[in-house]
Design a protein around this motif. Structure first.
Motif, PDB file in Angstrom:
ATOM      1  N   GLU A  13       0.838  -1.211   0.000  1.00  9.63           N
ATOM      2  CA  GLU A  13       0.000   0.000   0.000  1.00  9.63           C
ATOM      3  C   GLU A  13       0.870   1.257   0.000  1.00  9.63           C
ATOM      4  N   THR A  14       1.993   1.211   0.695  1.00 12.51           N
ATOM      5  CA  THR A  14       2.862   2.383   0.796  1.00 12.51           C
ATOM      6  C   THR A  14       3.538   2.665  -0.535  1.00 12.51           C
ATOM      7  N   VAL A  15       4.045   1.631  -1.178  1.00 12.60           N
ATOM      8  CA  VAL A  15       4.677   1.822  -2.488  1.00 12.60           C
ATOM      9  C   VAL A  15       3.658   2.355  -3.493  1.00 12.60           C
ATOM     10  N   GLU A  16       2.439   1.827  -3.454  1.00 10.38           N
ATOM     11  CA  GLU A  16       1.388   2.302  -4.356  1.00 10.38           C
ATOM     12  C   GLU A  16       1.012   3.741  -4.042  1.00 10.38           C
ATOM     13  N   GLY A  17       0.926   4.084  -2.762  1.00  5.87           N
ATOM     14  CA  GLY A  17       0.576   5.455  -2.392  1.00  5.87           C
ATOM     15  C   GLY A  17       1.614   6.455  -2.841  1.00  5.87           C
ATOM     16  N   ILE A  18       2.898   6.111  -2.676  1.00  6.06           N
ATOM     17  CA  ILE A  18       3.968   7.014  -3.115  1.00  6.06           C
ATOM     18  C   ILE A  18       3.968   7.117  -4.641  1.00  6.06           C
ATOM     19  N   ARG A  19       3.753   5.995  -5.317  1.00  7.69           N
ATOM     20  CA  ARG A  19       3.678   6.027  -6.780  1.00  7.69           C
ATOM     21  C   ARG A  19       2.649   7.042  -7.253  1.00  7.69           C
ATOM     22  N   ALA A  20       1.450   6.970  -6.664  1.00  4.87           N
ATOM     23  CA  ALA A  20       0.353   7.820  -7.117  1.00  4.87           C
ATOM     24  C   ALA A  20       0.597   9.292  -6.802  1.00  4.87           C
ATOM     25  N   LEU A  21       1.239   9.559  -5.653  1.00  6.32           N
ATOM     26  CA  LEU A  21       1.422  10.950  -5.229  1.00  6.32           C
ATOM     27  C   LEU A  21       2.672  11.590  -5.810  1.00  6.32           C
ATOM     28  N   ALA A  22       3.787  10.849  -5.794  1.00 10.24           N
ATOM     29  CA  ALA A  22       5.074  11.497  -6.046  1.00 10.24           C
ATOM     30  C   ALA A  22       5.850  10.963  -7.241  1.00 10.24           C
ATOM     31  N   VAL A  23       5.467   9.787  -7.768  1.00  9.20           N
ATOM     32  CA  VAL A  23       6.217   9.210  -8.886  1.00  9.20           C
ATOM     33  C   VAL A  23       5.453   9.416 -10.197  1.00  9.20           C
ATOM     34  N   ASP A  24       4.345   8.722 -10.366  1.00 13.44           N
ATOM     35  CA  ASP A  24       3.513   8.940 -11.557  1.00 13.44           C
ATOM     36  C   ASP A  24       2.654  10.186 -11.432  1.00 13.44           C
ATOM     37  N   LYS A  25       2.372  10.583 -10.193  1.00 15.67           N
ATOM     38  CA  LYS A  25       1.595  11.791  -9.895  1.00 15.67           C
ATOM     39  C   LYS A  25       0.215  11.783 -10.550  1.00 15.67           C
ATOM     40  N   ASP A  26      -0.396  10.593 -10.643  1.00 17.82           N
ATOM     41  CA  ASP A  26      -1.749  10.517 -11.196  1.00 17.82           C
ATOM     42  C   ASP A  26      -2.816  10.712 -10.116  1.00 17.82           C
ATOM     43  N   HIS A  27      -2.395  10.708  -8.840  1.00 15.16           N
ATOM     44  CA  HIS A  27      -3.296  10.922  -7.698  1.00 15.16           C
ATOM     45  C   HIS A  27      -4.483   9.961  -7.724  1.00 15.16           C
ATOM     46  N   SER A  28      -4.229   8.762  -8.252  1.00 12.85           N
ATOM     47  CA  SER A  28      -5.280   7.735  -8.317  1.00 12.85           C
ATOM     48  C   SER A  28      -4.734   6.406  -7.797  1.00 12.85           C
ATOM     49  N   PRO A  29      -4.450   6.351  -6.494  1.00 15.39           N
ATOM     50  CA  PRO A  29      -3.909   5.101  -5.949  1.00 15.39           C
ATOM     51  C   PRO A  29      -4.916   3.969  -6.040  1.00 15.39           C
ATOM     52  N   ARG A  30      -4.412   2.776  -6.295  1.00 12.89           N
ATOM     53  CA  ARG A  30      -5.257   1.577  -6.371  1.00 12.89           C
ATOM     54  C   ARG A  30      -5.096   0.828  -5.042  1.00 12.89           C
ATOM     55  N   TRP A  31      -5.928   1.226  -4.073  1.00 14.09           N
ATOM     56  CA  TRP A  31      -5.830   0.634  -2.742  1.00 14.09           C
ATOM     57  C   TRP A  31      -6.402  -0.776  -2.736  1.00 14.09           C
ATOM     58  N   ASN A  32      -5.871  -1.611  -1.846  1.00 10.86           N
ATOM     59  CA  ASN A  32      -6.342  -2.995  -1.710  1.00 10.86           C
ATOM     60  C   ASN A  32      -6.427  -3.355  -0.222  1.00 10.86           C
ATOM     61  N   PRO A  33      -7.652  -3.499   0.295  1.00 15.57           N
ATOM     62  CA  PRO A  33      -8.946  -3.381  -0.379  1.00 15.57           C
ATOM     63  C   PRO A  33      -9.285  -1.929  -0.709  1.00 15.57           C
ATOM     64  N   ALA A  34     -10.214  -1.782  -1.645  1.00 18.55           N
ATOM     65  CA  ALA A  34     -10.549  -0.446  -2.131  1.00 18.55           C
ATOM     66  C   ALA A  34     -11.547   0.275  -1.243  1.00 18.55           C
ATOM     67  N   ARG A  35     -12.267  -0.477  -0.389  1.00 16.82           N
ATOM     68  CA  ARG A  35     -13.329   0.147   0.416  1.00 16.82           C
ATOM     69  C   ARG A  35     -13.075  -0.061   1.906  1.00 16.82           C
ATOM     70  N   ILE A  36     -13.397   0.944   2.693  1.00  8.91           N
ATOM     71  CA  ILE A  36     -13.282   0.850   4.148  1.00  8.91           C
ATOM     72  C   ILE A  36     -14.106  -0.326   4.667  1.00  8.91           C
ATOM     73  N   GLU A  37     -15.250  -0.559   4.043  1.00  5.66           N
ATOM     74  CA  GLU A  37     -16.151  -1.632   4.474  1.00  5.66           C
ATOM     75  C   GLU A  37     -15.529  -3.020   4.327  1.00  5.66           C
ATOM     76  N   ASP A  38     -14.498  -3.154   3.498  1.00  3.71           N
ATOM     77  CA  ASP A  38     -13.923  -4.472   3.204  1.00  3.71           C
ATOM     78  C   ASP A  38     -12.677  -4.802   4.018  1.00  3.71           C
ATOM     79  N   VAL A  39     -12.256  -3.902   4.904  1.00  2.13           N
ATOM     80  CA  VAL A  39     -11.105  -4.173   5.771  1.00  2.13           C
ATOM     81  C   VAL A  39     -11.552  -5.065   6.919  1.00  2.13           C
ATOM     82  N   THR A  40     -10.815  -6.156   7.161  1.00  4.13           N
ATOM     83  CA  THR A  40     -11.169  -7.084   8.238  1.00  4.13           C
ATOM     84  C   THR A  40     -10.196  -6.939   9.408  1.00  4.13           C
TER      85      THR A  40
END
Length: 373
Positions: free
Chosen positions: A323-350
């Motif tokens: 998640e951290t590598v993906e978050g940095i990618r979206a913010l500071a590397v590719d700068k697309d500001h569209s991280p692909r979180w896994n899971p994608a929804r708060i409701e799906d975290v166990t």
């Protein structure tokens, strides 16, 4: 006698500057084009300086500040070098592990420092910048100060002791700051226990010049150099929201917090909910658990726990799956500001997903921060 022996050899190639004037050791973070973000070499230089000066009777106080850029907003320190985190994680570089072990040990050293350590927290103070300032005996803020722990924005959690010092904030404001990454100004930071005094930015050059050129015969004089320019009228803006913050962020889970904000329906609640919905659902849950646990921990225990967590952030799901590598990618590397979180929804975290992060990868006798008292 020359003051040069008081300054040990430094390895960051000018990213950390050290001066001695009388009894004062003065440190300047000198990476202004990167908002003085911390590299591993800078962390090592800061550690070497502070250990040398702690042992030197001639040094009675230490001041740390960030270098500025002409015509640009001030920055004390914007955090750790997240692009390095990204590169090192993908390359399997051992220096990533060293970075966090040595950074957290430095944070502990500052909190336990035996001499007055003063942080001039002008401008941006985020992440790692909070780590090297929150342990200061005197935390000096200006009208330009913006304090935040924005790690959830990159799929991380508030580290560098953030679990511990945010947990000390009144009410549920620590949860609010940790989950949203919201930046607070000087007056609010002082009210929340994250700063000590307010000095107008126009006074800082006078203070710094006195530190560099004026007579500094004692630690008391060093402190007085700041205190004689303190302004009691620190600006405040967010704390009228404290009742609402406590109402929503005291809920037991991230999902319950979101449901509470949704039910309130006012503009502030909906904006706050929208912010949470952009963050990594998994790391929001890890962050909330950290803050709740840290209220019962010492700083050393919290830093050991954070060291466990940050190891899990990069190794439970190695490489690009983190998640951290993906978050940095979206913010500071590719700068697309569209991280692909896994899971994608708060409701799906166990609960099981969260629990994995809190299982230490080390036996107590083998923990990289086992030596912290």
């Amino acid at each position: 006698m020359s003051a040069a022996p008081l300054i040990p050899p430094l390895q960051s190639e000018g990213q950390v500057l050290a001066e001695v004037n009388g009894c004062l050791g003065l440190i300047t973070l000198n990476r202004a084009n990167a908002l003085n973000a911390l590299s591993l070499a800078m962390i090592r230089d800061l550690t070497a300086l502070l250990k040398a000066w702690a042992a030197a009777p001639a040094i009675e106080a230490v001041v740390i500040l960030g270098a500025g850029r002409e015509g640009k907003p001030a920055a004390f320190c914007a955090g750790g070098d997240i692009r390095f985190f990204h590169q090192a994680a993908l390359a399997g570089d051992k220096a990533l592990e060293d970075f966090f072990t040595e950074e957290y040990a430095l944070n502990h050293l500052i909190h336990a420092y035996p001499k007055p350590y003063i942080a001039l927290m002008d401008g941006v103070v985020m992440g790692g910048g909070m780590g090297i300032s929150q342990g200061a005996k005197l935390r000096v803020l200006t009208e330009h100060s913006k304090l935040a722990m924005p790690e959830t924005n990159i799929g991380l959690f508030p580290d560098v002791g953030g679990g511990w010092f945010l947990a000390q904030c009144p009410g549920s404001s620590g949860e609010w700051l940790a989950l949203t990454g919201h930046a607070v100004g000087a007056g609010d930071a002082i009210a929340l226990g994250l700063g000590d005094v307010f000095v107008r930015s126009g006074e800082l050059p006078i203070i710094i010049e006195a530190f560099r050129r004026g007579e500094q015969p004692s630690a008391e004089h060093v402190v007085a150099t700041v205190m004689e320019r303190v302004d009691l009228a620190a600006p405040a803006d967010d704390l009228e929201l404290r009742r609402r913050i406590d109402l929503h962020f005291s809920k037991p889970t991230v999902l319950a917090i979101c449901e509470s904000l949704q039910a309130a329906g006012d503009a502030w609640s909906m904006e706050t909910l929208a912010t949470l919905r952009k963050r990594s659902p998994l790391m929001l849950a890890v962050t909330l658990e950290l803050i709740r646990r840290a209220r019962k921990l010492s700083l050393a225990e919290d830093l050991r726990l954070e060291r466990d967590l940050v190891h899990r952030c990069f190794h439970l799901r190695p490489g690009a799956a983190s998640e951290t590598v993906e978050g940095i990618r979206a913010l500071a590397v590719d700068k697309d500001h569209s991280p692909r979180w896994n899971p994608a929804r708060i409701e799906d975290v166990t609960p099981a997903m969260v629990a994995e992060f809190f299982a230490s990868p080390w036996a107590p006798a083998e923990h990289p921060l086992r030596g912290l008292a």
